[in-house]
Design a protein around this motif. Structure first.
Motif, PDB file in Angstrom:
ATOM      1  N   GLU A  18      -7.830  -1.712   6.067  1.00 45.32           N
ATOM      2  CA  GLU A  18      -8.744  -2.896   5.848  1.00 45.32           C
ATOM      3  C   GLU A  18     -10.186  -2.570   6.017  1.00 45.32           C
ATOM      4  O   GLU A  18     -10.990  -3.337   5.511  1.00 45.32           O
ATOM      5  CB  GLU A  18      -8.166  -4.012   6.793  1.00 45.32           C
ATOM      6  N   ASN A  33       0.744  -1.367  -0.108  1.00 46.77           N
ATOM      7  CA  ASN A  33       0.181  -0.041   0.020  1.00 46.77           C
ATOM      8  C   ASN A  33       0.868   1.416   0.097  1.00 46.77           C
ATOM      9  O   ASN A  33       1.885   1.497   0.892  1.00 46.77           O
ATOM     10  CB  ASN A  33      -0.962  -0.132   1.216  1.00 46.77           C
ATOM     11  N   ARG A  76     -13.510  -5.893  -0.725  1.00 45.26           N
ATOM     12  CA  ARG A  76     -13.477  -7.154  -1.077  1.00 45.26           C
ATOM     13  C   ARG A  76     -14.323  -8.204  -0.402  1.00 45.26           C
ATOM     14  O   ARG A  76     -14.311  -8.218   1.170  1.00 45.26           O
ATOM     15  CB  ARG A  76     -12.070  -7.617  -1.207  1.00 45.26           C
ATOM     16  N   ASN A 106     -11.621  -1.454   2.858  1.00 39.29           N
ATOM     17  CA  ASN A 106     -11.314  -2.478   1.626  1.00 39.29           C
ATOM     18  C   ASN A 106     -12.739  -3.299   1.437  1.00 39.29           C
ATOM     19  O   ASN A 106     -13.160  -4.120   2.349  1.00 39.29           O
ATOM     20  CB  ASN A 106     -10.351  -3.521   1.851  1.00 39.29           C
ATOM     21  N   ASN A 148     -12.665  -9.956   2.889  1.00 39.73           N
ATOM     22  CA  ASN A 148     -12.037  -9.266   3.761  1.00 39.73           C
ATOM     23  C   ASN A 148     -12.183  -9.841   4.989  1.00 39.73           C
ATOM     24  O   ASN A 148     -13.232 -10.072   5.479  1.00 39.73           O
ATOM     25  CB  ASN A 148     -12.572  -7.626   3.670  1.00 39.73           C
TER      26      ASN A 148
END
Length: 476
Positions: free
Chosen positions: A443, A126, A448, A446, A451
């Protein structure tokens, strides 16, 4: 001769023959009746099993829909929080300040290449993480401690960095917790209502029951039965655009009350850091579940703070963050829906009544101790998971610098070989902990599907119990 014999035999045993025939006939009829009853019971059992399977399937799908809907709303929730609590901008200002003041006579920076390379390796995933980790390396390498006195502006920047990084982390945790709870309540209420319609249609088809006799008065003559549900889901806008700001203020004040006197250079263990976060969490929870006047709670969330725009009743702070006041409901519907929707929705009073009924049910759940406990559970899981990740990252970084397992400073290796002792708790500068916390916080933004942090928060057993209680409540 043969016929005479048969007639005589019949006369002698007529009574027995009649009884036997009657018993056989009755037995046959009973057998038919029992077989029919068994068949009916089997069909009924099959229908009940099919209904249970349908409920389970719908319930399971609804929970999946809750998580997917949560992920779809996540960017809308996260963007203003990151914009308002821009930790990276403060980090850039501190880096720029350091760059302008850290040059030594030979023209080299006090920030050595080891610091830069370790930060780069740690944060390859990142780009933003490298900024925070370099900042932590500067603290550990003496970029701050090398100065005997910091300017007021720089002190303020470091203080702001400390408060904002913690505030952003906890604001994300709590706002996502509230969004998860809100969506589970809303979607299970709607899914249950949809299932009930299906069950009623099935009953009308299989049992000859007229569906119109089973529907509620409000459902008659509704132009579009999906309108109340759409309006109901529109209220999610309040938390995404208004409620999080009130939550941020509470989190910020709670963070300052606990961390204000703790220096960034103070060394603490990850356990001590977790205990401090627990104190902040208790402060936040106590304020979320306190009851205050609606006017006081909603007034500072309005764009136009005109007096008298909110109700005089008392409301939980939690509810004021998740739902608009009754006087703001129609304004919210105007801002989140089309003119055509509003025209159709207002064309039938049954839509308004059904929306009010769903909202009242939702508020009833939000007032319950069950929801309060679930909120604490989800937020605690989120906080604990991130802190565990921070702990692992700190040890990995320390091991990479030492070239092996983390060594306890101040211990004699020969003494350790002769007399093994438990390793002392590793302590870190608060600035370094925060430098690792910031990338771990990403996180929470995020979206996704896999996750681990968000998935764990969304799948606590207590939340499933709440959803099941909502889904099975057909008495409203």
């Amino acid at each position: 001769m043969m016929f005479q014999f048969l007639r005589d035999l019949y006369r002698r045993h007529r009574k027995k023959l009649l009884i036997t025939t009657g018993v056989a006939a009755v037995s046959y009829m009973i057998g038919i009746y029992v077989r029919n009853k068994v068949r009916e019971f089997q069909e009924q059992l099959k229908e009940e099993n099919a209904t249970r399977d349908l409920i389970k399937k719908r319930f399971s799908q609804t929970q999946k829909d809750c998580y997917m809907t949560f992920l779809s709303f996540l960017p809308v929730l996260v963007e203003p929080i990151y914009k308002e609590l821009d930790v990276e901008e403060i980090t850039k200002e501190l880096k720029l300040s350091r760059k302008n003041k850290s040059l030594v006579p030979d023209g080299k920076s006090e920030l050595n290449s080891e610091d830069l390379s370790s930060s780069k390796n740690e944060n390859a995933r990142n780009g933003e993480e490298s900024i925070d980790q370099k900042l932590g390396d500067q603290v550990l390498s003496g970029a701050i401690t090398g100065e005997t006195k910091l300017s007021k502006t720089k002190v303020e920047l470091w203080q702001e960095l400390k408060v904002k990084s913690l505030t952003r982390f906890l604001t994300l945790i709590y706002s996502e917790t509230l969004l998860i709870i809100l969506l589970h309540l809303q979607l299970n209420i709607i899914s249950r209502k949809s299932y009930l319609k299906t069950a009623l249609k099935l009953a009308s088809k299989n049992q000859g029951i007229r569906l119109v006799d089973l529907e509620s008065e409000e459902s008659k003559n509704t132009v579009d039965k999906d309108l109340p549900e759409q309006a109901f889901l529109s209220f999610t806008w309040w938390l995404l655009n208004k409620g999080w700001a009130k939550l941020r203020n509470i989190v910020n004040e709670s963070v300052e009350s606990v961390f204000n006197e703790i220096s960034l250079r103070e060394e603490i263990s990850i356990e001590e850091f977790g205990n401090l976060m627990f104190e902040v969490q208790k402060n936040i929870d106590s304020r979320l579940f306190e009851e205050r006047s609606s006017y006081e709670l909603y007034d500072n969330l309005q764009e136009d703070n005109a007096p008298g725009t909110s109700d005089d009743a008392r409301t939980l702070t939690l509810i004021s963050m998740m739902l608009p006041s009754q006087s703001d409901e129609f304004k919210l519907l105007q801002e989140t829906n089309t003119v055509e929707f509003l025209t159709n929705f207002n064309s039938n009073i049954s839509n308004v009544k059904m929306l009010q009924r769903m909202n009242e049910e939702l508020k009833g759940y939000l007032k319950s101790e069950q929801v309060h406990e679930i909120s604490r559970t989800i937020s605690t899981i989120g906080i604990s998971t991130i802190i565990q990740n921070v702990d692992r990252s700190l040890h990995v970084k320390q091991e990479s610098k030492n070239g092996g397992p983390t060594a306890a400073s101040g211990n004699d290796p020969e003494k350790q070989e002769q007399e093994p002792q438990p390793a002392p708790t590793t302590r870190w500068k608060l600035a370094f902990i925060l430098a690792v916390l910031s990338p771990q916080t990403h996180e929470l933004a995020n979206r996704r599907i896999n996750n681990p942090v968000l998935y764990t928060m969304n799948n606590v057993n207590e939340l499933d119990d709440l959803s099941a209680s909502v889904y099975s409540n057909f008495d409203i």
